[in-house]
Design an enzyme around this catalytic site. Sequence first.
Site, short mmCIF file in Angstrom:
data_model
loop_
_atom_site.label_atom_id
_atom_site.label_comp_id
_atom_site.label_asym_id
_atom_site.label_seq_id
_atom_site.Cartn_x
_atom_site.Cartn_y
_atom_site.Cartn_z
N HIS A 306 34.67 -13.18 -31.17
CA HIS A 306 33.49 -14.00 -31.45
C HIS A 306 32.38 -13.62 -30.48
O HIS A 306 32.65 -13.34 -29.31
CB HIS A 306 33.82 -15.49 -31.29
CG HIS A 306 32.82 -16.36 -31.96
ND1 HIS A 306 31.65 -16.73 -31.36
CD2 HIS A 306 32.79 -16.90 -33.20
CE1 HIS A 306 30.95 -17.47 -32.19
NE2 HIS A 306 31.62 -17.59 -33.31
N ASP A 363 38.17 -18.47 -38.55
CA ASP A 363 38.62 -17.90 -39.81
C ASP A 363 40.09 -17.47 -39.80
O ASP A 363 40.63 -17.11 -40.84
CB ASP A 363 37.75 -16.69 -40.18
CG ASP A 363 36.33 -17.09 -40.50
OD1 ASP A 363 36.16 -18.15 -41.13
OD2 ASP A 363 35.40 -16.37 -40.12
#
Length: 427
Positions: A306, A363
């Site tokens: 991320h 996710d």
Amino acid sequence: MTEKAELRFGDQTIELDIVEGTEGERAIDIQDLRAKTGLITLDPSYANTGSCESSITFINGEEGILRYRGYPIEEIAEKCSFLESSYLLIYGELPTREQLDEFRESVRYHTMLHEDFRLFYRAMPKDAHPMASASAACASLATFYPDSLDPRDPREVEIGVHRLIAKLPTLASYAFKHSIGQPFMYPDNRLSYVGNFLHMMFATPCEPFEVDPVVEKALDLLFILHADHEQNCSTSTVRLVGSSHVNLFASISAGINALWGPRHGGANQQVIEMLQAIAAEGITGRDFVERAKSNDDTSRLMGFGHRVYKNFDPRAKIIKKACFDVLSRLGVHSKLLEIAVELEELALKDDYFVERKLYPNVDFYSGVIYNAIGTPENMFTAMFAIGRLPGWIAQWQEMHDHKHKIGRPRQVYQGATQRAVTPIEQR
Ligand code: CMC
């Protein structure tokens, strides 16, 4: 007194204000930089650029903190519903019971689509990706509702906001129904927001359909966890597009397109496809992790890494727990979940991932839940879009509430300098 930073360039020294946020984040205010020095800044993926001041969502990526309007995501996930969280993001405060009822009623009232949307979806190929049709349908809402287009009229904006929240699940379910050749289901406004979405997705006119409360709760939770994430790719897109003063529907349609990409929301579909491929091809987790480290950009471990979180993504922690919970309540044994857990364990111990601070993101486990509740893979990112909608709206509104100019970055031109055109016969 405002703290200053000093910039020396040639024989010039200028002072720049330091802007400090309520959580201590500090930024050099360079709004006058070019006017004072002729210089611009270069930050191609905006990793060091604050594009706005915002009071909506706070993230501390080093410590794995996420808060909506000051409330920790863990508490919101435990105590609020998705519509409550949406209200919080959009209006700035948690609703009272009356405010929530009123909001819910207004959203319910707008769930139905203009009947011509049936023709719109029928014109799409059967295998159209739901993100393509959802963004097109979202932009086309502007043609059906010309009375809620003016971004400077608060009443028009509010109606547009309620319409969008109400209609996006209907639009998404139409895309799915069209892809499998089933009749579109009208909304059933006796159901909850999420219950209604499940009904439009999975009911048919022939059979009675009961919304499974376990599935309803799990999806509500997933929507909450996706509801906002400050200035990510799709949200920045919504703000940038909206800064031209185009209507809300067109701005959100642009956000849906940005979300579709596999580096962003599209990763949830890619994760499940990755897990399915590992299961089908019988690759070991270790081999796959080795492949993901090859750094050729085609084989990343999807659902890992991320831009902001360099520690655990707090959403991933909640989703992982929910994943086990939902699967056990549904009595589903998932090979894909086993593979995901193995990949996570291997990656978290592997130097490549440790050095780069790559952890599971939102996710990584969400697709396993979507899969267990019977959602086809190509709908995953559309579910993310429904969840992210209140965040996009809140950020779009905040931009309009603040003094702002049209978003317009500059560039450092590196192309040819002036040259003369040779006529075509002489080239
Ligand atoms: N698997 C393998 N290597 C990775 C991964 C991964 N998932 N993510 C990053 N890296 C490596 C990358 O190759 C690079 O290595 P090196 O420094 O040797 O060149 C390093 O880590 C930094 O990567 P980056 O692409 O410069 O980092 P970024 O902050 O620009 O990208 C990211 C963040 C999310 C796009 C990236 O981690 C990624 O592609 N992850 C997989 C896709 C994914 O799961 N996306 C969902 C993000 S969370 C939800 C959302 O925002 O929608």
